[in-house]
Design an enzyme around this catalytic site. Structure first.
Site, mmCIF file in Angstrom:
data_model
loop_
_atom_site.group_PDB
_atom_site.id
_atom_site.type_symbol
_atom_site.label_atom_id
_atom_site.label_comp_id
_atom_site.label_asym_id
_atom_site.label_seq_id
_atom_site.Cartn_x
_atom_site.Cartn_y
_atom_site.Cartn_z
ATOM 1 N N ASP A 142 -9.284 11.323 7.196
ATOM 2 C CA ASP A 142 -9.441 10.727 5.972
ATOM 3 C C ASP A 142 -10.199 9.316 6.092
ATOM 4 O O ASP A 142 -9.206 8.480 5.823
ATOM 5 C CB ASP A 142 -7.798 10.519 5.673
ATOM 6 N N GLY A 179 0.802 -1.215 -0.126
ATOM 7 C CA GLY A 179 -0.085 -0.102 0.181
ATOM 8 C C GLY A 179 0.807 1.371 0.120
ATOM 9 O O GLY A 179 1.822 1.189 0.380
ATOM 10 N N GLY A 226 0.477 5.944 0.081
ATOM 11 C CA GLY A 226 -0.407 6.927 0.336
ATOM 12 C C GLY A 226 0.486 8.415 0.735
ATOM 13 O O GLY A 226 1.842 8.336 0.557
ATOM 14 N N GLY A 262 3.388 8.002 3.346
ATOM 15 C CA GLY A 262 4.274 6.861 3.196
ATOM 16 C C GLY A 262 3.917 5.900 2.602
ATOM 17 O O GLY A 262 2.838 5.482 1.975
#
Length: 791
Positions: free
Chosen positions: A636, A523, A525, A528
């Site tokens: 978020d 993953g 974003g 990081g």
């Protein structure tokens, strides 16, 4: 996990070898997954078995496998892409003559859709063919047979036709449909084709795509499409593709399999070693298989080390456990940004040419590419002596990359001019990391297991209760320590932090080793990149490497100390940290099913699970807002930040360094910058209004709307809300119109309408423009729990 799975297979085989079975299933009978060791059909010669085959933890597919090999060799599967639960699932031959595979005894996952009148039975032949037939009234009629629907394997005397194809598995431990196909094309010619995981990039790679059928000895003009292999090792097809096994002539067990690496191979079985030997293969050079390393990467082959994949400079690997996803850029193109090129000698990217030019200089070829903003690079080489001159190919996509010392051309990758030196140095530094070998990946489906023993469960609850008392006492002490602000005097080694939060301090070297050099990205974003790793004690972890900042170690540890006190079953658990030099890393528990965003198109995410996910997410956010020591705004909330464990339980993630405020502090000047993700942001961010916990409530409402509808909302999400409101309340016909908004991925018959209506009602309240009209997260939890208690 791989060790557990392989052990399961070996135990599975050992149990089968000791069971007494038949080759026939009669009308009105069933094979049960819970009796997988005994409910098995075995061919009269004992070579083949048919039954429930384990494909993951508590996940099974109905399959046919060759029993004599040291490890069972699957040759056919009915439900390779939709395994059934290990409880109450069964294969039934109904009284109507339909062969049906039921998940948990009620959901139809697969069927032959046959309705013979009577005297029907299912039989497994010595050939490995599973046949549904009837011998009524003196006639032997075949209604269905597995030979007519192959998966990745063709057995002797099994026909490949215009209506069938071989589809490779994703990997040797994941039997789901993969990316390679062996089939009759529209020109009646047998071909191998790559279809990427994104379903966008696709190409034929065998026979060589630059050769016509006649150049490869194939015939286009025939009225039939048929191919078969016989028991002595001869293959023949209607397009004149003919080949033979190296041990041609011997009557032994054979199979033609399209393997996960995209190569078509003929195998012969060795009775002495109980293993399969390759006696023919379509492709001699592994890097000639398209898509094997994914876009923006290069395939290389060494006779000792084998095949390896690496990203080109300026790009990073997406998923090192599955190179089919290739690499993604480390940069974003800016308007009017200057470009330059990095040369990769003796390499090519095959296909997806934007334009072709002859007799241009290298500089002229590069200028042709620079003229188009979507040109990713060029292929440039000089022609042979018989046809002198240069050839220039500008590339729309960098796919099917291969590096071969004998190839006469070069690749020139287009990169931002101001970063090309940095990318070249980084590429050299990380080259060993990019060559990480692909890991075996199991089928990513796990089902709830059978209930535990009652007595054991009582003891377990007693132990949990005692542990809860202990944790409560410790929490009181920690609260006192926190309120007195002793933790603000953290020393540079973080010993106080470890004592207060049970955090473990890791060194950068330890985490680099745990992630195999930060190789397996799971993953990424704005904050990081997240990598999968295995800690020294064997725990599988998600390790987040934070974007470098100028913040000091003391400031980072002070924030982490507060995060360490956030303890809730619906929040991701943080195990430790690293603060060494400029390196800032957080170590989390690893979530088997990834994010909610990854699973929204997964049919396993039924309505019951979706309701539970909405419930779990609301509880996690309510804890952040009202129950923990500090007032925490997430800022978020979106499907990507809601993670799912092996049982699809939801845990809110990325709340760590979002925003920590003193309780009762409703507005803070540091909130001047817009936070969040488009489509999920509350109006307060846009209109510069005071920021409160209601911004998370709004985002939660948008997540629930997506959870129910399955629709994208990055653009014009206001229209989506209006549309949902109209379907929910319009014309007063709530019962019939609510079904029109439900995610079409799932069947409408399998859900509680009242639960869905409640979810939609709650979501619409959450996305009110006026923040005061929105409920609190605690009120949302109460509404959802009240419904559950009433039902």
């Amino acid at each position: 996990m791989n060790l557990i799975f392989l052990t399961l297979l070996l135990l599975f085989q050992a149990t089968l070898s000791s069971s007494t079975t038949s080759n026939t299933l009669n009308q009105g009978s069933s094979l049960s997954v819970e009796n997988a060791d005994t409910d098995v059909l075995v061919s009269p010669n004992g070579d083949f078995s048919a039954g429930f085959f384990p494909v993951g933890e508590n996940a099974f597919s109905f399959a046919i496998w060759f029993t004599k090999s040291s490890v069972p060799t699957v040759v056919w599967m009915a439900n390779r892409d939709q395994p059934v639960n290990g409880r109450r699932s069964k294969l039934s031959l109904t009284e109507d003559g339909d062969l049906v595979l039921l998940d948990v005894g009620r959901v139809r996952f697969w069927s032959t859709e046959t309705t013979p009148s009577s005297h029907v039975k299912l039989q497994l032949y010595d050939s490995g063919n599973l046949v549904l037939r009837s011998a009524a009234f003196g006639e032997d009629v075949v209604y269905w047979e597995s030979f007519e629907s192959p998966t990745d394997t063709l057995l002797p005397n099994q026909n490949l036709t215009m209506n069938t194809r071989l589809v490779a598995s994703v990997s040797r431990t994941n039997y789901s449909s993969g990316y390679y196909h062996f089939y009759f094309d529209d020109d009646n010619t047998l071909r191998l084709r790559f279809q990427g995981p994104d379903r966008v990039v696709a190409s034929v790679y065998w026979p060589a795509p630059w050769l016509g059928p006649f150049q490869t000895g194939r015939f286009r003009y025939n009225i039939s499409k048929s191919a078969t292999i016989n028991s002595i090792g001869d293959f023949a097809s209607s397009d004149n593709l003919i080949f033979s096994a190296l041990d041609h002539g011997a009557k032994i067990n054979r199979r033609l399999t399209l393997d996960p690496d995209g190569n078509l191979r003929l195998y012969s079985f060795d009775e002495k070693t109980k293993s399969w030997t390759v006696t023919w293969q379509a492709i001699s050079s592994p890097c000639n298989v398209h898509g094997i390393c994914g876009p923006n990467s290069m395939c290389s082959y060494d006779h000792v080390l084998g095949r390896s994949c690496s990203c080109v400079p300026g790009y990073k690997v997406k998923d090192s456990s599955n190179w089919a996803f290739g690499c993604e850029p480390r940069f974003e193109w800016r308007h009017n940004q200057e470009s330059s090129f990095h040369r990769i000698a003796n390499a090519e990217f095959y296909g997806y040419d934007k334009n072709f030019y002859e007799n241009l200089s290298l500089k002229e070829c590069e200028e042709k590419c620079l003229f188009f903003s979507d040109c990713k690079g060029i292929q440039y080489h000089m022609s042979n002596v018989a046809n002198p001159g240069s050839r220039c190919y500008t590339k729309h996509l960098l796919v099917n990359g291969a590096h071969t010392s004998s190839f006469p051309g070069d690749v020139h990758v287009r990169l931002p001019k101001d970063k090309i030196s940095y990318f070249e140095k980084l590429h050299t530094k990380l080259k060993s990391e990019q060559y990480c070998s692909s890991k075996l990946v199991l089928l990513d489906r796990t089902y709830n297991k059978a209930k535990e023993n009652g007595g054991l469960k009582v003891l377990l609850w007693v132990a949990i209760a005692l542990a809860g008392v202990e944790i409560t006492c410790v929490s009181v002490v920690l609260s006192f320590l926190y309120c007195s602000r002793k933790e603000s005097k953290l020393n540079s080694h973080g010993y106080t932090l470890a004592a207060l939060t049970r955090f473990q301090k890791f060194t950068y070297a330890e985490l680099r080793k745990a992630t195999a050099g930060f190789c397996n990205t799971i993953g990424a974003g704005g904050g990081g990149t997240v990598y999968k790793g295995v800690l020294a004690d064997g725990r599988v972890a998600a390790i987040k490497r934070l974007t470098e900042s100028n913040g000091g170690e003391a400031e980072f540890l002070a924030e982490v100390s507060t995060i360490g006190r956030l303890n809730h079953m619906n929040l991701i658990e943080i195990w430790g940290y690293c603060a060494e030099g400029r390196h800032r890393l957080l170590v989390y528990e690893y979530m088997e099913h990834g994010s909610l965003a990854d699973n929204l198109k997964n049919i396993e995410l039924d309505w019951e699970k979706r309701f539970d996910i909405a419930m779990g997410t609301s509880k996690g956010l309510a804890y952040l807002h009202e129950e923990c020591l500090e007032w925490v705004l997430h800022c978020d909330v979106k499907p990507e930040n809601i993670l799912l464990d092996s049982n699809y339980n939801a845990k809110v993630a990325d709340f760590g360094l979002s925003k920590l405020l003193n309780r009762g502090e409703c507005h803070d000047p540091s909130f001047s910058r817009i936070r969040g993700t488009r489509g999920y942001m509350a109006p307060e961010w846009v209109y510069n209004l005071p920021i409160t916990s209601k911004v998370d409530v709004y985002s939660y409402g948008m997540v629930v709307i997506k959870l129910v509808t399955g629709r994208e909302m990055a653009d014009q999400h206001g229209r989506l809300v209006t549309w949902v409101k109209e379907k929910m309340y319009g014309d007063g016909d709530r019962e019939s119109r609510i079904e029109e908004i439900l995610d079409p991925m799932l069947e409408l018959g399998e859900f509680d309408k009242e639960k869905i209506k409640l979810l939609v009602k709650v979501a619409l309240q959450c996305v009110e423009e006026d923040k005061d009209a929105r409920p609190s997260m605690k009120q949302i939890v109460e509404m959802l729990e009240y419904h559950n208690n009433q039902h």
